[in-house]
Design a protein around this motif. Structure first.
Motif, PDB file in Angstrom:
ATOM      1  N   LEU A 287     -13.786 -24.282 -39.758  1.00 49.59           N
ATOM      2  CA  LEU A 287     -12.614 -25.154 -39.747  1.00 49.59           C
ATOM      3  C   LEU A 287     -12.902 -26.403 -38.940  1.00 49.59           C
ATOM      4  N   ARG A 288     -12.472 -27.542 -39.443  1.00 49.72           N
ATOM      5  CA  ARG A 288     -12.685 -28.816 -38.769  1.00 49.72           C
ATOM      6  C   ARG A 288     -11.433 -29.204 -38.002  1.00 49.72           C
ATOM      7  N   ARG A 289     -11.645 -29.754 -36.802  1.00 49.39           N
ATOM      8  CA  ARG A 289     -10.510 -30.128 -35.957  1.00 49.39           C
ATOM      9  C   ARG A 289     -10.864 -31.387 -35.186  1.00 49.39           C
ATOM     10  N   ARG A 290     -10.114 -32.470 -35.445  1.00 46.91           N
ATOM     11  CA  ARG A 290     -10.311 -33.689 -34.671  1.00 46.91           C
ATOM     12  C   ARG A 290      -9.602 -33.541 -33.330  1.00 46.91           C
ATOM     13  N   VAL A 291     -10.289 -33.917 -32.260  1.00 48.86           N
ATOM     14  CA  VAL A 291      -9.713 -33.868 -30.916  1.00 48.86           C
ATOM     15  C   VAL A 291      -9.895 -35.238 -30.260  1.00 48.86           C
ATOM     16  N   ASP A 292      -8.964 -35.591 -29.377  1.00 46.95           N
ATOM     17  CA  ASP A 292      -9.050 -36.875 -28.686  1.00 46.95           C
ATOM     18  C   ASP A 292     -10.161 -36.882 -27.643  1.00 46.95           C
ATOM     19  N   ASP A 293     -10.337 -35.748 -26.954  1.00 46.99           N
ATOM     20  CA  ASP A 293     -11.304 -35.661 -25.861  1.00 46.99           C
ATOM     21  C   ASP A 293     -12.142 -34.403 -26.058  1.00 46.99           C
ATOM     22  N   LEU A 294     -13.345 -34.586 -26.582  1.00 42.68           N
ATOM     23  CA  LEU A 294     -14.217 -33.453 -26.887  1.00 42.68           C
ATOM     24  C   LEU A 294     -14.570 -32.666 -25.623  1.00 42.68           C
TER      25      LEU A 294
ATOM     26  N   PHE B  92     -11.866 -24.702 -23.934  1.00 44.18           N
ATOM     27  CA  PHE B  92     -10.862 -23.810 -24.531  1.00 44.18           C
ATOM     28  C   PHE B  92     -11.460 -23.042 -25.707  1.00 44.18           C
ATOM     29  N   TYR B  93     -12.154 -23.734 -26.603  1.00 43.66           N
ATOM     30  CA  TYR B  93     -12.706 -23.079 -27.786  1.00 43.66           C
ATOM     31  C   TYR B  93     -13.861 -22.144 -27.426  1.00 43.66           C
ATOM     32  N   GLU B  94     -14.617 -22.481 -26.387  1.00 47.75           N
ATOM     33  CA  GLU B  94     -15.659 -21.554 -25.916  1.00 47.75           C
ATOM     34  C   GLU B  94     -15.020 -20.270 -25.401  1.00 47.75           C
ATOM     35  N   GLN B  95     -13.942 -20.398 -24.652  1.00 48.07           N
ATOM     36  CA  GLN B  95     -13.265 -19.211 -24.139  1.00 48.07           C
ATOM     37  C   GLN B  95     -12.616 -18.425 -25.278  1.00 48.07           C
ATOM     38  N   LEU B  96     -12.008 -19.128 -26.214  1.00 50.33           N
ATOM     39  CA  LEU B  96     -11.342 -18.490 -27.346  1.00 50.33           C
ATOM     40  C   LEU B  96     -12.316 -17.683 -28.200  1.00 50.33           C
TER      41      LEU B  96
ATOM     42  N   ALA C   8     -23.072 -39.186 -38.057  1.00 51.89           N
ATOM     43  CA  ALA C   8     -22.243 -40.168 -38.758  1.00 51.89           C
ATOM     44  C   ALA C   8     -21.265 -40.896 -37.831  1.00 51.89           C
ATOM     45  N   GLY C   9     -21.721 -41.255 -36.634  1.00 51.71           N
ATOM     46  CA  GLY C   9     -20.879 -41.988 -35.693  1.00 51.71           C
ATOM     47  C   GLY C   9     -19.878 -41.141 -34.939  1.00 51.71           C
ATOM     48  N   LEU C  10     -20.032 -39.820 -34.991  1.00 48.38           N
ATOM     49  CA  LEU C  10     -19.112 -38.902 -34.320  1.00 48.38           C
ATOM     50  C   LEU C  10     -19.830 -38.071 -33.278  1.00 48.38           C
ATOM     51  N   GLU C  11     -19.075 -37.610 -32.303  1.00 43.45           N
ATOM     52  CA  GLU C  11     -19.514 -36.587 -31.364  1.00 43.45           C
ATOM     53  C   GLU C  11     -18.929 -35.276 -31.890  1.00 43.45           C
ATOM     54  N   LEU C  12     -19.751 -34.243 -32.028  1.00 40.10           N
ATOM     55  CA  LEU C  12     -19.288 -32.978 -32.583  1.00 40.10           C
ATOM     56  C   LEU C  12     -19.673 -31.815 -31.691  1.00 40.10           C
ATOM     57  N   ALA C  13     -18.924 -30.729 -31.821  1.00 36.60           N
ATOM     58  CA  ALA C  13     -19.239 -29.476 -31.125  1.00 36.60           C
ATOM     59  C   ALA C  13     -18.892 -28.329 -32.062  1.00 36.60           C
ATOM     60  N   ALA C  14     -19.893 -27.548 -32.422  1.00 38.32           N
ATOM     61  CA  ALA C  14     -19.681 -26.342 -33.218  1.00 38.32           C
ATOM     62  C   ALA C  14     -19.467 -25.199 -32.243  1.00 38.32           C
ATOM     63  N   VAL C  15     -18.298 -24.558 -32.348  1.00 38.87           N
ATOM     64  CA  VAL C  15     -17.949 -23.458 -31.444  1.00 38.87           C
ATOM     65  C   VAL C  15     -17.363 -22.336 -32.297  1.00 38.87           C
ATOM     66  N   GLY C  16     -18.144 -21.293 -32.523  1.00 37.46           N
ATOM     67  CA  GLY C  16     -17.669 -20.213 -33.377  1.00 37.46           C
ATOM     68  C   GLY C  16     -17.328 -20.756 -34.755  1.00 37.46           C
ATOM     69  N   ALA C  17     -16.137 -20.447 -35.242  1.00 42.07           N
ATOM     70  CA  ALA C  17     -15.700 -20.881 -36.574  1.00 42.07           C
ATOM     71  C   ALA C  17     -15.049 -22.263 -36.560  1.00 42.07           C
TER      72      ALA C  17
ATOM     73  N   LEU D 266     -15.365 -29.070 -33.875  1.00 40.94           N
ATOM     74  CA  LEU D 266     -14.552 -30.080 -33.212  1.00 40.94           C
ATOM     75  C   LEU D 266     -15.264 -31.419 -33.322  1.00 40.94           C
ATOM     76  N   PHE D 267     -14.500 -32.496 -33.487  1.00 38.29           N
ATOM     77  CA  PHE D 267     -15.129 -33.808 -33.566  1.00 38.29           C
ATOM     78  C   PHE D 267     -14.215 -34.880 -32.993  1.00 38.29           C
TER      79      PHE D 267
END
Length: 113
Positions: A8-15, A21-25, A36-45, A48-49
């Motif tokens: 699942l993709r989720r845009r966040v204001d502050d990565l 939170f997602y690491e704990q979850l 592609a000009g984004l900062e991303l973090a893959a955390v489980g399913a 975040l970008f």
């Protein structure tokens, strides 16, 4: 064709603020990267970008990322079933990807590692 996982993709204001939170979850450590000009973090399913509205808007147009064992086979099968190829298979920092529009209008990224 088989789909082995959905991300699942989720845009966040502050990565930096969102990742803990997602690491704990999920109980998993984030894999952070740029694409592609984004900062991303893959955390489980979750993928975040954050980034500029222009870059994030292009990325947010994709509903989810579908992992498949064989990208070329998945793309061929989806196109034969009526999907439209938006972005052909290409290498990325995390494997290979293609983007397809399903006959119902949904847009999905297909990836294989």
């Amino acid at each position: 064709m088989s789909i082995t996982s959905v991300t699942l993709r989720r845009r966040v204001d502050d990565l930096d603020a969102a990742v803990p939170f997602y690491e704990q979850l999920t109980g998993e450590a984030a894999n952070r990267f740029r694409f592609a000009g984004l900062e991303l973090a893959a955390v489980g399913a979750f993928l975040l970008f954050s980034g500029s509205d222009e870059a994030a808007g292009r990325f947010a147009g994709v509903a989810a990322t579908l992992s498949v064992p064989d990208l070329n086979q998945a793309v061929s099968g989806a196109v034969a079933a009526g999907a439209a190829l938006i972005a052909p298979p290409q290498a990325t920092p995390n494997g290979h990807r293609a983007v397809l529009r399903h006959p119902d209008g949904g847009v999905y990224e297909y990836v294989s590692h």
